[in-house]
Design a protein around this motif. Structure first.
Motif, PDB file in Angstrom:
ATOM      1  N   UNK A   1       0.804  -1.218   0.000  1.00  0.00           N
ATOM      2  CA  UNK A   1       0.000   0.000   0.000  1.00  0.00           C
ATOM      3  C   UNK A   1       0.834   1.264   0.000  1.00  0.00           C
ATOM      4  N   UNK A   2       1.864   1.318   0.851  1.00  0.00           N
ATOM      5  CA  UNK A   2       2.698   2.517   0.909  1.00  0.00           C
ATOM      6  C   UNK A   2       3.543   2.640  -0.360  1.00  0.00           C
ATOM      7  N   UNK A   3       4.125   1.523  -0.805  1.00  0.00           N
ATOM      8  CA  UNK A   3       4.957   1.579  -2.007  1.00  0.00           C
ATOM      9  C   UNK A   3       4.158   2.028  -3.221  1.00  0.00           C
ATOM     10  N   UNK A   4       2.970   1.470  -3.402  1.00  0.00           N
ATOM     11  CA  UNK A   4       2.146   1.863  -4.549  1.00  0.00           C
ATOM     12  C   UNK A   4       1.675   3.307  -4.412  1.00  0.00           C
ATOM     13  N   UNK A   5       1.362   3.712  -3.193  1.00  0.00           N
ATOM     14  CA  UNK A   5       0.957   5.091  -2.969  1.00  0.00           C
ATOM     15  C   UNK A   5       2.071   6.073  -3.275  1.00  0.00           C
ATOM     16  N   UNK A   6       3.282   5.732  -2.861  1.00  0.00           N
ATOM     17  CA  UNK A   6       4.430   6.594  -3.116  1.00  0.00           C
ATOM     18  C   UNK A   6       4.811   6.598  -4.602  1.00  0.00           C
ATOM     19  N   UNK A   7       4.570   5.477  -5.265  1.00  0.00           N
ATOM     20  CA  UNK A   7       4.837   5.425  -6.700  1.00  0.00           C
ATOM     21  C   UNK A   7       3.915   6.386  -7.446  1.00  0.00           C
TER      22      UNK A   7
ATOM     23  N   UNK B   1      16.922   8.378  -4.277  1.00  0.00           N
ATOM     24  CA  UNK B   1      15.848   9.360  -4.426  1.00  0.00           C
ATOM     25  C   UNK B   1      14.527   8.692  -4.790  1.00  0.00           C
ATOM     26  N   UNK B   2      14.605   7.502  -5.406  1.00  0.00           N
ATOM     27  CA  UNK B   2      13.381   6.808  -5.819  1.00  0.00           C
ATOM     28  C   UNK B   2      12.966   5.719  -4.834  1.00  0.00           C
ATOM     29  N   UNK B   3      13.526   5.743  -3.606  1.00  0.00           N
ATOM     30  CA  UNK B   3      13.123   4.757  -2.594  1.00  0.00           C
ATOM     31  C   UNK B   3      11.751   5.111  -2.048  1.00  0.00           C
ATOM     32  N   UNK B   4      10.817   4.163  -2.149  1.00  0.00           N
ATOM     33  CA  UNK B   4       9.444   4.388  -1.701  1.00  0.00           C
ATOM     34  C   UNK B   4       9.248   4.064  -0.236  1.00  0.00           C
ATOM     35  N   UNK B   5      10.012   3.098   0.282  1.00  0.00           N
ATOM     36  CA  UNK B   5       9.728   2.584   1.626  1.00  0.00           C
ATOM     37  C   UNK B   5      10.909   1.783   2.144  1.00  0.00           C
TER      38      UNK B   5
ATOM     39  N   UNK C   1      14.514   8.793   7.799  1.00  0.00           N
ATOM     40  CA  UNK C   1      13.902  10.121   7.924  1.00  0.00           C
ATOM     41  C   UNK C   1      14.790  11.196   7.305  1.00  0.00           C
ATOM     42  N   UNK C   2      16.098  11.048   7.458  1.00  0.00           N
ATOM     43  CA  UNK C   2      17.030  12.026   6.889  1.00  0.00           C
ATOM     44  C   UNK C   2      16.910  12.098   5.370  1.00  0.00           C
ATOM     45  N   UNK C   3      16.548  10.947   4.748  1.00  0.00           N
ATOM     46  CA  UNK C   3      16.396  10.912   3.299  1.00  0.00           C
ATOM     47  C   UNK C   3      14.946  11.095   2.864  1.00  0.00           C
ATOM     48  N   UNK C   4      14.045  11.333   3.820  1.00  0.00           N
ATOM     49  CA  UNK C   4      12.641  11.557   3.485  1.00  0.00           C
ATOM     50  C   UNK C   4      11.908  10.308   3.053  1.00  0.00           C
ATOM     51  N   UNK C   5      12.362   9.136   3.541  1.00  0.00           N
ATOM     52  CA  UNK C   5      11.751   7.861   3.159  1.00  0.00           C
ATOM     53  C   UNK C   5      10.930   7.319   4.328  1.00  0.00           C
ATOM     54  N   UNK C   6       9.661   6.966   4.124  1.00  0.00           N
ATOM     55  CA  UNK C   6       8.860   6.377   5.203  1.00  0.00           C
ATOM     56  C   UNK C   6       9.433   5.036   5.650  1.00  0.00           C
ATOM     57  N   UNK C   7       9.268   4.735   6.929  1.00  0.00           N
ATOM     58  CA  UNK C   7       9.723   3.443   7.448  1.00  0.00           C
ATOM     59  C   UNK C   7       8.558   2.708   8.098  1.00  0.00           C
ATOM     60  N   UNK C   8       8.392   1.443   7.674  1.00  0.00           N
ATOM     61  CA  UNK C   8       7.406   0.543   8.267  1.00  0.00           C
ATOM     62  C   UNK C   8       8.130  -0.432   9.191  1.00  0.00           C
ATOM     63  N   UNK C   9       7.589  -0.619  10.390  1.00  0.00           N
ATOM     64  CA  UNK C   9       8.174  -1.532  11.370  1.00  0.00           C
ATOM     65  C   UNK C   9       7.203  -2.680  11.634  1.00  0.00           C
ATOM     66  N   UNK C  10       7.643  -3.884  11.334  1.00  0.00           N
ATOM     67  CA  UNK C  10       6.889  -5.086  11.673  1.00  0.00           C
ATOM     68  C   UNK C  10       7.189  -5.403  13.133  1.00  0.00           C
ATOM     69  N   UNK C  11       6.225  -5.073  14.005  1.00  0.00           N
ATOM     70  CA  UNK C  11       6.410  -5.253  15.447  1.00  0.00           C
ATOM     71  C   UNK C  11       5.624  -6.445  15.979  1.00  0.00           C
ATOM     72  N   UNK C  12       5.281  -7.379  15.094  1.00  0.00           N
ATOM     73  CA  UNK C  12       4.448  -8.524  15.486  1.00  0.00           C
ATOM     74  C   UNK C  12       5.072  -9.286  16.648  1.00  0.00           C
ATOM     75  N   UNK C  13       6.366  -9.598  16.563  1.00  0.00           N
ATOM     76  CA  UNK C  13       7.004 -10.375  17.630  1.00  0.00           C
ATOM     77  C   UNK C  13       7.403  -9.509  18.819  1.00  0.00           C
ATOM     78  N   UNK C  14       7.597  -8.221  18.595  1.00  0.00           N
ATOM     79  CA  UNK C  14       8.092  -7.341  19.663  1.00  0.00           C
ATOM     80  C   UNK C  14       7.008  -6.937  20.660  1.00  0.00           C
ATOM     81  N   UNK C  15       5.765  -6.921  20.217  1.00  0.00           N
ATOM     82  CA  UNK C  15       4.681  -6.455  21.080  1.00  0.00           C
ATOM     83  C   UNK C  15       4.605  -7.287  22.354  1.00  0.00           C
TER      84      UNK C  15
ATOM     85  N   UNK D   1       1.152   9.695   5.043  1.00  0.00           N
ATOM     86  CA  UNK D   1       1.750   8.690   4.172  1.00  0.00           C
ATOM     87  C   UNK D   1       0.700   8.179   3.191  1.00  0.00           C
ATOM     88  N   UNK D   2       0.954   8.247   1.887  1.00  0.00           N
ATOM     89  CA  UNK D   2      -0.026   7.719   0.932  1.00  0.00           C
ATOM     90  C   UNK D   2      -0.160   6.214   1.076  1.00  0.00           C
ATOM     91  N   UNK D   3      -1.373   5.714   0.985  1.00  0.00           N
ATOM     92  CA  UNK D   3      -1.617   4.281   1.171  1.00  0.00           C
ATOM     93  C   UNK D   3      -2.652   3.815   0.157  1.00  0.00           C
TER      94      UNK D   3
END
Length: 381
Positions: free
Chosen positions: A79-85, A140-144, A168-182, A219-221
């Motif tokens: 969703x984020x990658x396609x939105x950013x594209x 520059x073309x990194x979506x996520x 964040x310094x490069x303006x790229x969104x970051x997704x964190x899979x926190x499934x195991x960390x919760x 964030x576009x989704x």
């Protein structure tokens, strides 16, 4: 039977079931219905959303309820990658070689069907990702950037704040899979610096089939499910109100007990690791010895088959696993261990023990059972 496969799924907590029961019986309304029964359901759904948002440090409107961690990860990456594209023409995804199959599969889907480039960042021998290695592949073309907070097989914990700062310094969104960390690690967006976080309810004491993706409104989704426009148009389909209430309850309970449980279980985990390594001379711990989930201890046992050791353990009343439950039944060696430089044949000997947050007693008898099981496999029974 002693169940030590909590990373695969945890039992539903009684408090969670109690919170859900009204919405499985008398408060059964569809939250999209414009009458009092539907409005009651909508109110409960909104309350659950606000409770999840509070724990994660997101705005209430940022929370999307899903059918689990796999769907949440798929929606985040695709969703984020396609939105950013669409928004910026960005067509590159950065992740690592040790991610959950839902992340790697989503990235591969984008590559195959949408022409994205995928950068898989290498990890070291304990499964750690260097922030500098992530920085080196950002374009520059990194979506996520999509990163697992803690690995589901070996338990290694990543320095997410540092990786997020690089993105964040490069303006790229970051997704964190926190499934195991919760339930084990801090989840606050203020701590992580994350733009999107995914969770699965069944790791926390909520039922299977419940999950969350929190994603910042800026964030576009691009939605993956279309239909009635539920979840603010980002995930169509009638919401599971009972599941949302159960997940919110489980997440609050896990967060309330997190600090105490992490300290207590870490000490018991370390004692268990020490005894296994002492009792089985050829055993090797996998993952980072220090930066690991409190509830995870994983080993390779050279000269055995991991599946055979598991069968011997179950004969002795102990249930564990050989790695990710999502890859159960596969003859292929763990992609996580191979990416860490473990020989494929040795990777097939892996056994993972994952503990509940309620663990309170030493596991010395389990360590002895591990030694006996390994010896039995090596001797041919």
């Amino acid at each position: 039977m002693l169940y030590l496969d909590n990373a695969a799924t945890a039992p539903v907590r009684p408090e969670v079931l109690d919170a859900m029961m009204p919405f499985l019986t008398r408060r059964f309304g569809n939250p999209s219905s414009h009458h009092t029964v539907g409005e009651d359901a909508a109110s409960a759904l909104a309350d659950a959303r606000a409770r999840v948002a509070s724990v994660l440090g997101f705005r209430t409107g940022d929370v999307i309820f899903t059918s689990g961690g796999t769907e949440a990860d798929n929606l985040a990456v695709k969703g984020i990658a396609l939105g950013r594209a669409q928004q910026r023409g960005a067509r590159r995804v950065v992740t690592t070689a040790i991610e959950h199959e839902s992340i790697l599969g989503s990235a591969d889907y984008l590559r195959r069907l949408h022409g994205f480039d995928v950068d898989l960042v290498a990890v070291d021998s304990v499964g750690r990702v260097a922030p500098d290695a992530v920085a080196a592949v950002l374009r520059d073309d990194t979506a996520l950037v999509s990163i697992g907070y803690a690995n589901n097989e070996v338990g290694t914990v990543q320095d997410v704040p540092a990786i997020a700062a690089v993105a964040r310094e490069r303006g790229v969104p970051i997704h964190v899979d926190a499934v195991q960390a919760a339930g084990w690690l801090p989840l606050s967006a203020a701590v992580l610096g994350a733009d999107a976080v995914s969770l699965a309810g069944h790791k926390l004491g909520a039922p299977k089939g419940t999950g969350v993706l929190a994603v910042r409104g800026r964030i576009p989704l691009e939605p993956l499910l279309h239909g009635g426009g539920q979840e603010r148009g980002r995930r169509s389909g009638t919401e599971d109100v009972a599941g949302a209430v159960g997940l919110a309850t489980a997440l609050e309970l896990a967060e309330a007990g997190r600090a105490e449980a992490s300290t207590r279980v870490s000490a018991l985990r370390d004692r268990f690791i020490e005894r296994v390594l002492a009792a089985v001379p050829t055993a090797a711990l996998t993952g980072d010895a220090v930066q690991r989930l409190p509830g995870t201890a994983s080993f390779t046992f050279a000269g055995t088959s991991g599946e055979a050791v598991l069968l011997e353990l179950e004969r002795r009343g102990i249930v564990s696993s050989s790695g990710s439950a999502c890859a159960a039944g596969s003859d292929e060696p763990s992609h996580v261990l191979v990416a860490m430089g473990v020989d494929p044949d040795l990777a097939r000997t892996a056994v993972r023990f994952t503990f509940p947050t309620s663990l309170a007693e030493p596991l010395d008898a389990v360590a002895a059972a591990v030694a006996a099981s390994v010896a039995a496999v090596r001797s041919g029974g």
